[in-house]
Design a protein around this motif. Structure first.
Motif: not given
Length: 873
Positions: A500-507, A667-669
């Motif tokens: 599960f991707y955790a809310e970060s970087g606007g996503q 750069l992006c996660g």
């Protein structure tokens, strides 16, 4: 005399020689930590290490950290400017040990640096240690006291209470006893009269704390209890500005060389010398402090706004502007002119200031213009209020009105009080404070969240995110908790491994399911808290020790991926069309749409938007393959030309996302499509302004974009059908609009003629009428009633004209005097309209010669007109 730059360099060199890794300051704006808005101490960026949630890379570290204390427990805002040593934004020089050395070395090195390297007189130094606290069963820190005895006389080692000598970052988190070092910089004559130790922690401006050595031993839980941390740590913080004051021999931190250029500019600009009066000196100190705080916050990505951290920054900026307006006669924007000087002074140590100099300048200028405009509007409202209440007694500005000026127009309360005094009024401060208290209570209730402690299951290791490569993962729950909020209880869990991707970087965060042999739980959201990936569950796990399969909602993730990759393509297209000054200032990557905020100081034209949209769709059709590189050294990423956002804290290893070679590298996660063909189609739906110098584009991709076009096409088909399916629908619609406008103009002309005819009729009737001309008339709207009233005012003499009408099933009255009548206490339109409007169950107001009122009782309209007629008999 050492310069500020040399003082900073000597500190870092000293600890580098003691085996410390020198690290850069983290951003002043905090992300992924709900307990903080801003970095308020040097330890913030190491909080996860203290909690054992992040592994130690360097056991010894030193840095200079930019800090901001304007909210929460550590808030120095109101002291700033009124004394000579408090600041909102300041540098914190610090050295750190993560489970390495402890009290002995920290004390020894602090003494060595201060007395041998900086050469501070030992006879001017005092130290404090924690004296214990019976209520919390905390013993005196005799260990620190014993180490100090090796360096300083015992009578200079003072015992402090929990408030002064037990350091806590907030209501929860790492904490421990601390040892403060104080310095007495008073003249020898004063020191001979009063012993310096009696002035320690007594708010004396020249007997001040210079360094705090915090010995992190405990973790404060939500219920207030203390538990031992996994390892003992050292966290020290020395105020850079105070150290400069001591070493440069000044009586104030505002007299050090760091502020010299800014203060000289301010004196020249305002033509007011520093030292002229306490009022203007306070104003200058406020401005010198606040300009740094605001500029550093903007450089780290926090734009002034109406909520959260942005509201705090706007408040600080307006406080500076207000002091300039109130005490230094600055009614035009001026703060933005100081940015260049600040960048010159501090840009070497903090290069983000130089890089963002032009952007910060433009933001400040726009913000100042807006605030000064509000001050002007507030002044006009204030004058109108005085005019309406001049005859009243006592002459008191109502607290409700003073609060309305403050809350709606940002009009400072002290400015209201000053203007009231000048007009012979006082302000109902009790009423103002009542309103202020009520607002604070509303805010407090809205923000109140009670968090429970974690229930831990098994070993606690670092969370592993596996969601780049798979949407399912076999995992175990490490810990879970119940969180009480204003809207009810929610349930949260931390997994050892998660896709599960955790809310970060606007996503936004992923959703999906946790499935075991015995139960299935819905994962509603995923977010980060410090370095923990937290999953919000619909219910608590019944069997938390079980092995689970974590399964991400694949369709939602696919939509999110599409929108995130489209955001990268959009960013590159914006820079290509508008210029390389365009930089990301915020984004939201949702499953249904994307939102992208960027720096640009003009509206993006329709032609530019079309060009941008075409470029993105071209890149989608080219089928660009994702080139993803993980664990790339930060310097290598720079050489690759990767876009880096100001205000983001990057580690030594980063993830680089590339589409189309030189076209887009960032750069992006976040999560991305493997090929741009997956995006299918990109459509911009809106472009707007968010704040000064910040524009926003909203857009759709994939199914959402196609549905958007389908809906638009359906509307077009309906319009064509209404137009009888013409060959050229656009021309047919233009012809229809043209005819409508011609008809509208003709109707307006006819209504005007009718109104003038009615005017002439009433003028004729007024010849034989008494002093009062009162009639019920038929008019199109309120503007027509006003026009008729003013026409009659010009063309009659000695008349009180009362007109009534019915508009949208509601009665309306107007009262106006002929131009030759002079209103006085007996002849006043406001008084007359208030009396007449009782008949229509309404109320109104206006000016002494002209007033209007609306009401609810149509039946009373004739009675009001008859009452007016009787007044003239």
């Amino acid at each position: 005399m050492l310069s500020g730059k040399e003082i900073r360099e000597k500190f870092l060199e000293f600890f580098q020689q003691k085996g410390h890794e020198i690290v850069p300051s983290s951003p002043i704006v905090v992300k992924n930590d709900p307990t903080l808005l801003f970095t308020n101490s040097g330890m913030n960026q190491f909080k996860e290490i203290f909690l054992g949630e992040k592994s130690v890379q360097y056991p010894r570290i030193a840095d200079t950290q930019k800090c901001l204390r304007v909210s929460g427990k550590h808030n120095d805002l109101e002291e700033v400017g009124h004394d000579t040593y408090h600041h909102t934004m300041f540098e914190m020089l610090g050295n750190w040990s993560f489970g390495n050395y402890f009290k002995k070395e920290a004390i020894e090195w602090a003494w060595e640096l201060l007395t041998e390297v900086y050469g501070i007189d030992k006879g001017r130094l005092y130290v404090t240690v924690f004296g214990g606290d019976a209520a919390e069963n905390l013993a005196e820190d005799t260990e620190a006291a014993d180490f100090w005895k090796g360096w300083i006389a015992e009578d200079r080692i003072l015992r402090g209470n929990k408030k002064d000598n037990f350091w806590e970052m907030g209501d929860t988190g790492p904490c421990g006893p601390c040892s403060e070092i104080h310095v007495d910089i008073r003249p020898d004559s004063e020191r001979a009269l009063i012993d310096g130790k009696s002035l320690v922690n007594e708010s004396h401006p020249q007997v001040i704390e210079i360094w705090n050595l915090v010995f992190m031993q405990f973790n404060r839980k939500a219920d207030g209890t203390l538990t031992l941390l996994p390892n003992k740590h050292v966290d020290t913080g020395m105020g850079f500005e105070r150290l400069c004051m001591v070493l440069q021999g000044t009586a104030s931190t505002y007299d050090i060389d760091v502020f010299a250029g800014l203060r000289t500019w301010l004196e020249n600009h305002t033509q007011i010398p520093y030292g002229k009066s306490e009022e203007t000196d306070i104003a200058m100190r406020v401005i010198l402090d606040h300009i740094r705080a605001v500029c550093f916050a903007i450089a780290d990505g926090q734009i002034p706004s109406n909520n959260g951290a942005g509201y705090v920054i706007r408040r600080v900026l307006r406080r500076a502007s207000r002091y300039g307006f109130r005490y230094l006669g600055q009614n035009q924007p001026f703060l933005h002119k100081m940015v260049t000087l600040l960048s010159k002074e501090m840009g070497t140590a903090f290069p983000e200031l130089k890089a963002q100099q032009d952007f910060i300048t433009r933001i400040l200028e726009e913000e100042e213009k807006g605030f000064l405009s509000k001050l002007e509007k507030g002044s006009i409202l204030f004058s109108d209020y005085l005019e309406k209440h001049t005859s009243g007694s006592p002459k008191v500005i109502e607290g409700d009105f003073a609060f309305e000026l403050y809350d709606t127009f940002g009009f400072p309360a002290d400015l209201t009080e000053l203007m009231a005094r000048e007009a012979g009024f006082t302000v109902d401060t009790t009423g103002f404070e009542r309103n202020m208290k009520a607002q604070k209570e509303r805010s407090k209730k809205a923000a109140e969240v009670k968090k429970g402690d974690w229930v831990e299951i098994g070993a606690q290791t670092e969370n592993e995110f596996t969601g780049y490569d798979s949407l399912t993962e076999t995992c175990r729950i490490q810990k879970y908790r119940i969180v009480g909020t204003k809207s009810g209880e929610i349930y949260e869990a931390v997994l050892d491994k998660t896709p599960f991707y955790a809310e970060s970087g606007g996503q936004i965060g992923d959703s999906g399911w946790l499935i075991s042999e015995k139960e299935e739980m819905e994962v509603q959201d995923t977010r980060k808290e410090n370095f923990l990936i937290i999953h919000t569950l619909k219910q608590l796990p019944e069997f938390p020790e079980a092995v689970f399969t974590a399964k991400v909602d694949a369709s939602k993730r696919a939509a999110i991926r599409s929108n995130h990759s489209a955001t990268h393509l959009l960013h590159a297209a914006l820079r290509q069309v508008l210029g390389t000054h365009v930089e990301q200032r915020g984004s939201l990557v949702h499953s249904e749409y994307l939102r992208f905020d960027f720096s640009h100081f003009a509206r993006v034209s329709e032609a530019e938007l079309k060009q941008i949209e075409d470029i993105v769709n071209q890149k989608i059709r080219e089928g660009l393959t994702l080139n993803e590189k993980r664990e790339v050294p930060i310097e290598e990423a720079r050489t690759l030309g990767a876009m880096m956002l100001f205000g983001e804290k990057y580690g030594e290893k980063v993830r680089v996302i590339n589409f189309g070679g030189a076209y887009s590298t960032e750069l992006c996660g976040g999560t991305h499509v493997q090929n741009t063909l997956e995006i299918r189609y990109f459509r911009i739906t809106s472009e707007s302004s968010v704040a000064a110098g910040i524009r926003r584009i909203e857009a759709l991709t994939g199914d959402q974009a196609i549905q958007y076009l389908t809906d638009k096409l359906q509307v077009l088909e309906q319009i064509e059908e209404l137009l009888k399916n013409p060959k050229d629908p656009q021309k047919a619609l233009e012809d229809l609009v043209k005819k409508f406008r011609e008809t509208e103009s003709l109707l307006s002309e006819m209504q005007h003629k009718q109104l003038m005819s009615l005017r002439d009729q009433l003028i004729q009737e007024s010849v034989s009428a008494s002093q009062v001309l009162s009639r019920v008339v038929q008019v199109a709207d309120a503007d027509a009633l006003k026009t008729l009233s003013f026409e009659l005012r010009k063309m009659t003499k000695g008349k009180i004209i009362v007109l009534g009408t019915i508009l949208q099933d509601k009665p309306m009255l107007s009262v106006i005097f002929s131009e030759d009548l002079t209103p006085d206490d007996n002849l006043n339109a406001i008084k007359l309209i208030k009396e007449l409007s009782k008949e229509i169950a309404g109320g109104g107001g206006g000016q002494a010669f002209y007033a209007t009122a609306g009401g609810k009782n149509i039946a009373g309209l004739e009675k009001a007109i008859e009452q007016a007629s009787r007044m003239g008999n």
